[in-house]
Design a protein around this motif. Sequence first.
Motif, PDB file in Angstrom:
ATOM      1  N   GLU A  84      -6.152  -3.241   2.420  1.00  0.00           N
ATOM      2  CA  GLU A  84      -6.924  -3.292   3.666  1.00  0.00           C
ATOM      3  C   GLU A  84      -8.257  -4.011   3.456  1.00  0.00           C
ATOM      4  O   GLU A  84      -8.671  -4.808   4.297  1.00  0.00           O
ATOM      5  CB  GLU A  84      -7.161  -1.870   4.195  1.00  0.00           C
ATOM      6  CG  GLU A  84      -5.902  -1.150   4.634  1.00  0.00           C
ATOM      7  CD  GLU A  84      -5.073  -0.550   3.494  1.00  0.00           C
ATOM      8  OE1 GLU A  84      -4.001  -0.008   3.793  1.00  0.00           O
ATOM      9  OE2 GLU A  84      -5.492  -0.625   2.326  1.00  0.00           O
ATOM     10  N   GLU A  85      -8.896  -3.751   2.329  1.00  0.00           N
ATOM     11  CA  GLU A  85     -10.167  -4.409   2.024  1.00  0.00           C
ATOM     12  C   GLU A  85      -9.984  -5.914   1.864  1.00  0.00           C
ATOM     13  O   GLU A  85     -10.733  -6.718   2.419  1.00  0.00           O
ATOM     14  CB  GLU A  85     -10.777  -3.817   0.759  1.00  0.00           C
ATOM     15  CG  GLU A  85     -12.135  -4.377   0.424  1.00  0.00           C
ATOM     16  CD  GLU A  85     -12.755  -3.730  -0.807  1.00  0.00           C
ATOM     17  OE1 GLU A  85     -13.729  -4.306  -1.323  1.00  0.00           O
ATOM     18  OE2 GLU A  85     -12.287  -2.659  -1.254  1.00  0.00           O
ATOM     19  N   ASN A 113     -12.119 -12.916   5.705  1.00  0.00           N
ATOM     20  CA  ASN A 113     -11.662 -14.232   6.157  1.00  0.00           C
ATOM     21  C   ASN A 113     -12.319 -15.274   5.251  1.00  0.00           C
ATOM     22  O   ASN A 113     -13.478 -15.622   5.445  1.00  0.00           O
ATOM     23  CB  ASN A 113     -12.025 -14.486   7.617  1.00  0.00           C
ATOM     24  CG  ASN A 113     -11.561 -15.846   8.090  1.00  0.00           C
ATOM     25  OD1 ASN A 113     -10.934 -16.582   7.357  1.00  0.00           O
ATOM     26  ND2 ASN A 113     -11.858 -16.167   9.319  1.00  0.00           N
ATOM     27  N   PRO A 114     -11.580 -15.814   4.258  1.00  0.00           N
ATOM     28  CA  PRO A 114     -12.177 -16.740   3.318  1.00  0.00           C
ATOM     29  C   PRO A 114     -12.269 -18.176   3.805  1.00  0.00           C
ATOM     30  O   PRO A 114     -12.863 -19.021   3.144  1.00  0.00           O
ATOM     31  CB  PRO A 114     -11.230 -16.646   2.114  1.00  0.00           C
ATOM     32  CG  PRO A 114      -9.911 -16.358   2.723  1.00  0.00           C
ATOM     33  CD  PRO A 114     -10.202 -15.483   3.921  1.00  0.00           C
ATOM     34  N   ALA A 156      -0.246  -1.176  -4.848  1.00  0.00           N
ATOM     35  CA  ALA A 156      -1.674  -1.499  -4.941  1.00  0.00           C
ATOM     36  C   ALA A 156      -2.513  -0.227  -5.005  1.00  0.00           C
ATOM     37  O   ALA A 156      -2.066   0.849  -4.585  1.00  0.00           O
ATOM     38  CB  ALA A 156      -2.087  -2.322  -3.730  1.00  0.00           C
ATOM     39  N   ALA A 157      -3.716  -0.359  -5.493  1.00  0.00           N
ATOM     40  CA  ALA A 157      -4.668   0.759  -5.493  1.00  0.00           C
ATOM     41  C   ALA A 157      -5.002   1.122  -4.048  1.00  0.00           C
ATOM     42  O   ALA A 157      -5.052   0.245  -3.175  1.00  0.00           O
ATOM     43  CB  ALA A 157      -5.934   0.364  -6.250  1.00  0.00           C
ATOM     44  N   GLU A 158      -5.227   2.394  -3.812  1.00  0.00           N
ATOM     45  CA  GLU A 158      -5.493   2.875  -2.462  1.00  0.00           C
ATOM     46  C   GLU A 158      -6.674   2.142  -1.809  1.00  0.00           C
ATOM     47  O   GLU A 158      -7.737   2.006  -2.403  1.00  0.00           O
ATOM     48  CB  GLU A 158      -5.790   4.375  -2.489  1.00  0.00           C
ATOM     49  CG  GLU A 158      -5.903   4.975  -1.112  1.00  0.00           C
ATOM     50  CD  GLU A 158      -6.043   6.484  -1.138  1.00  0.00           C
ATOM     51  OE1 GLU A 158      -6.631   7.014  -0.195  1.00  0.00           O
ATOM     52  OE2 GLU A 158      -5.564   7.108  -2.107  1.00  0.00           O
ATOM     53  N   GLY A 159      -6.431   1.629  -0.612  1.00  0.00           N
ATOM     54  CA  GLY A 159      -7.464   0.953   0.176  1.00  0.00           C
ATOM     55  C   GLY A 159      -7.706  -0.502  -0.181  1.00  0.00           C
ATOM     56  O   GLY A 159      -8.406  -1.209   0.536  1.00  0.00           O
ATOM     57  N   SER A 160      -7.125  -0.978  -1.292  1.00  0.00           N
ATOM     58  CA  SER A 160      -7.433  -2.338  -1.747  1.00  0.00           C
ATOM     59  C   SER A 160      -6.851  -3.411  -0.832  1.00  0.00           C
ATOM     60  O   SER A 160      -7.496  -4.434  -0.579  1.00  0.00           O
ATOM     61  CB  SER A 160      -6.964  -2.547  -3.183  1.00  0.00           C
ATOM     62  OG  SER A 160      -5.559  -2.439  -3.276  1.00  0.00           O
ATOM     63  N   ASN A 207       0.807  -1.213   0.000  1.00  0.00           N
ATOM     64  CA  ASN A 207       0.000   0.000   0.000  1.00  0.00           C
ATOM     65  C   ASN A 207       0.848   1.274   0.000  1.00  0.00           C
ATOM     66  O   ASN A 207       0.321   2.358  -0.205  1.00  0.00           O
ATOM     67  CB  ASN A 207      -0.983   0.006   1.175  1.00  0.00           C
ATOM     68  CG  ASN A 207      -0.286   0.019   2.516  1.00  0.00           C
ATOM     69  OD1 ASN A 207       0.903  -0.245   2.601  1.00  0.00           O
ATOM     70  ND2 ASN A 207      -1.026   0.309   3.563  1.00  0.00           N
ATOM     71  N   ASN A 208       2.168   1.159   0.226  1.00  0.00           N
ATOM     72  CA  ASN A 208       3.050   2.320   0.237  1.00  0.00           C
ATOM     73  C   ASN A 208       4.429   1.880  -0.254  1.00  0.00           C
ATOM     74  O   ASN A 208       5.291   1.524   0.536  1.00  0.00           O
ATOM     75  CB  ASN A 208       3.133   2.911   1.644  1.00  0.00           C
ATOM     76  CG  ASN A 208       3.913   4.197   1.692  1.00  0.00           C
ATOM     77  OD1 ASN A 208       4.783   4.458   0.868  1.00  0.00           O
ATOM     78  ND2 ASN A 208       3.603   5.024   2.677  1.00  0.00           N
TER      79      ASN A 208
END
Length: 133
Positions: free
Chosen positions: A123-124, A129-130, A117-121, A80-81
Motif C-alpha cells: 500500500e505504501e 506516483n514516481p 510482502a511485509a505488512e503495509g509495504s 499483501n495476502n
Amino acid sequence: MSDKICSYVEHVAIRVKDIHWHIHFFKDVCGMDVREVDGDLNNPNQYWTIGGLQLMAMPDLDEVPSNDKGWLAHLGIMVNNMDAVLKKAYAYDVKELPQGYNWLQLPDGLAVEFIQAAEGSIEEILSINPRNV
C-alpha cells in the motif's frame, strides 16, 4: 541531483496470446487495475496496469519463431495476502510449478512467483506516483 544510481522495475512487458484472459486474471487475483490502454478498452493492443505490467496482445504467438518471442524467465509479484491471492489464482487454469505452491504457470506459459510482502509495504509503495508528469 545525486550521483548515486538507483533503479526499480516500472513495468514488465509480456506478449500474450489472450490479452483478455490476462487482464481479468491480474485484475481479479492481484487487484491490478488499468493504468493505460493502447486501442479500444474492449479490444486493446496493449494494456498497462497500476502495479507494473504491460500486456501486449499477440493472438498469433504460437506462430512466431521462438527466437522472436522475447523470453521471460518469470514474473515476481509481491502480494499483501498470499493465501487469498493463491486461492483466487488456483480457480483459474493454472499449473503449480516444481518450485512450490506459490509458483504458477499460466496458460500461455508465463511463470509467476507470488511473494508475501511485509505488512503495509505494498500500500505504501502503490501510494507513490514516481512519474514526472
